[in-house]
Design a protein around this motif. Structure first.
Motif, PDB file in Angstrom:
ATOM      1  N   ILE A 263       1.177  -1.163   0.486  1.00  0.00           N
ATOM      2  CA  ILE A 263       0.022   0.061   0.018  1.00  0.00           C
ATOM      3  C   ILE A 263       0.707   1.123   0.344  1.00  0.00           C
ATOM      4  O   ILE A 263       0.277   2.508  -0.555  1.00  0.00           O
ATOM      5  CB  ILE A 263      -1.065  -0.049   1.208  1.00  0.00           C
ATOM      6  CG1 ILE A 263      -1.882   1.375   1.061  1.00  0.00           C
ATOM      7  CG2 ILE A 263      -0.338   0.177   2.567  1.00  0.00           C
ATOM      8  CD1 ILE A 263      -3.183   1.021   0.020  1.00  0.00           C
ATOM      9  N   ALA A 264       2.546   1.067   0.140  1.00  0.00           N
ATOM     10  CA  ALA A 264       3.168   2.437   0.833  1.00  0.00           C
ATOM     11  C   ALA A 264       2.931   2.961  -0.309  1.00  0.00           C
ATOM     12  O   ALA A 264       4.029   4.113  -0.845  1.00  0.00           O
ATOM     13  CB  ALA A 264       3.722   1.941   1.883  1.00  0.00           C
ATOM     14  N   ASN A 267      -1.632   3.595  -2.865  1.00  0.00           N
ATOM     15  CA  ASN A 267      -1.861   4.315  -2.934  1.00  0.00           C
ATOM     16  C   ASN A 267      -0.499   5.289  -2.202  1.00  0.00           C
ATOM     17  O   ASN A 267      -1.465   7.195  -2.140  1.00  0.00           O
ATOM     18  CB  ASN A 267      -3.168   4.418  -1.996  1.00  0.00           C
ATOM     19  CG  ASN A 267      -4.415   3.557  -2.505  1.00  0.00           C
ATOM     20  OD1 ASN A 267      -3.904   2.575  -2.567  1.00  0.00           O
ATOM     21  ND2 ASN A 267      -5.049   4.367  -3.389  1.00  0.00           N
ATOM     22  N   GLY A 268      -0.192   4.710  -1.395  1.00  0.00           N
ATOM     23  CA  GLY A 268       0.985   5.658  -0.185  1.00  0.00           C
ATOM     24  C   GLY A 268       1.942   6.433  -1.711  1.00  0.00           C
ATOM     25  O   GLY A 268       2.738   7.860  -0.689  1.00  0.00           O
ATOM     26  N   THR A 288      -4.584   4.162   2.475  1.00  0.00           N
ATOM     27  CA  THR A 288      -3.355   3.979   3.183  1.00  0.00           C
ATOM     28  C   THR A 288      -2.979   4.298   4.186  1.00  0.00           C
ATOM     29  O   THR A 288      -2.375   2.345   5.088  1.00  0.00           O
ATOM     30  CB  THR A 288      -2.215   5.117   2.837  1.00  0.00           C
ATOM     31  OG1 THR A 288      -2.312   4.813   1.151  1.00  0.00           O
ATOM     32  CG2 THR A 288      -0.709   4.602   2.566  1.00  0.00           C
TER      33      THR A 288
END
Length: 307
Positions: A263-264, A267-268, A288
């Motif tokens: 996720i980082a 979206n992160g 996130t």
């Protein structure tokens, strides 16, 4: 060609197996230190029959002799891998990066020519070194940074295409990278948070969330001179979700199997780049944070699933 694959995940093993089937290639694989003992062979499931292939292990000291190094890793493993392996790789050796999500430009090494490999082939692990090619796809390869002659680009594309067709050279690889990122920014977190297969997010109730995610995404992409139309991008994402309706997304699968998510770097990445560009990304930030928390806690009532 002397090729080293770094990473023993499902995609890394798929490329290792396919490339090693060509007698003109000398292929080795460098596994993570978490593998206590590596076997002498791997298994590949094809048309219901298990095939065996020798596993030729590489070591750091062998990397200097590689003519091509392919990194097939989770996005969050790249920085450590660069630190560990780059001192042993010749600056003249092209590096291919194959992963979900995006790496921040400042984290990329400067000494080698860097290429990215975007693939839609699907591979599933049955055991640590036993895989199945579960879905035919295509691959795009292109230059991210550094210099690469047209002759070398053609050679690399030919080697990969002979092993796992269809592999195509792209002069616009960054745009394709961003297009893949848009798909991941929607399908991965929504399926992970709702514990559903990909097709479920095509329901009408998810459309406001999809539009909100992509609206922020488009603003950040535009600041990087990558332009998208919201209607067209939404249609693309929904089409991919529908065409993979029964699939479990990689992020949902990671959570179901108690693995860290990327996720980082999905979206992160939009959040970090947005902050750098002074663009607000509250929806992607919320996703996130929510997926990170979910990853730490796990999904309630986990059910068995495959990636």
């Amino acid at each position: 060609m002397k090729i080293t694959i770094i990473g023993q995940g499902a995609i890394g093993l798929l490329w290792y197996y396919k490339l090693s089937q060509c007698s003109k290639n000398k292929v080795t694989i460098l596994c993570s230190s978490s593998i206590a003992k590596t076997p002498s062979e791997m298994q590949f499931l094809s048309d219901g029959t298990w095939q065996k292939a020798p596993l030729t292990m590489a070591h750091k000291k062998n990397l200097m002799h590689a003519e091509l190094v392919i990194f097939c890793l989770k996005a969050y493993h790249y920085q450590a891998a660069f630190n560990d392996y780059l001192p042993f790789i010749s600056p003249s050796t092209p590096l291919i990066l194959c992963h979900n999500g995006m790496l921040m430009t400042e984290s990329l090494p400067a000494q080698n020519s860097l290429l990215t490999l975007l693939t839609t082939h699907a591979s599933k692990k049955h055991q640590a070194f036993a895989i199945e090619h579960t879905g035919q796809g295509t691959s795009d390869i292109g230059l991210l940074c550094g210099n690469l002659s047209a002759k070398t680009a053609k050679q690399l594309t030919k080697v990969l295409n002979n092993a796992l067709p269809e592999t195509i050279w792209s002069e616009h690889i960054q745009e394709k990278q961003w297009r893949k990122l848009a798909i991941n920014c929607v399908i991965n977190p929504l399926t992970a948070m709702n514990n559903c297969d990909n097709g479920a997010i095509t329901r009408q109730k998810f459309l406001p969330d999809i539009n909100a995610i992509l609206s922020e995404f488009i603003q950040v992409a535009q600041a990087q001179q990558i332009n998208f139309n919201l209607t067209e991008l939404t249609a693309l994402v929904l089409n991919v979700a529908q065409s993979t309706a029964t699939n479990c997304s990689s992020m949902r699968s990671d959570i179901l199997h108690n693995r860290p998510t990327e996720i980082a770097h999905i979206n992160g990445f939009i959040v970090r780049l947005g902050k750098k560009l002074h663009i607000e990304t509250p929806i992607n930030y919320a996703l996130t944070q929510a997926v990170t928390e979910l990853s730490n806690q796990g999904l309630p009532n986990k059910k068995s699933s495959t990636s």
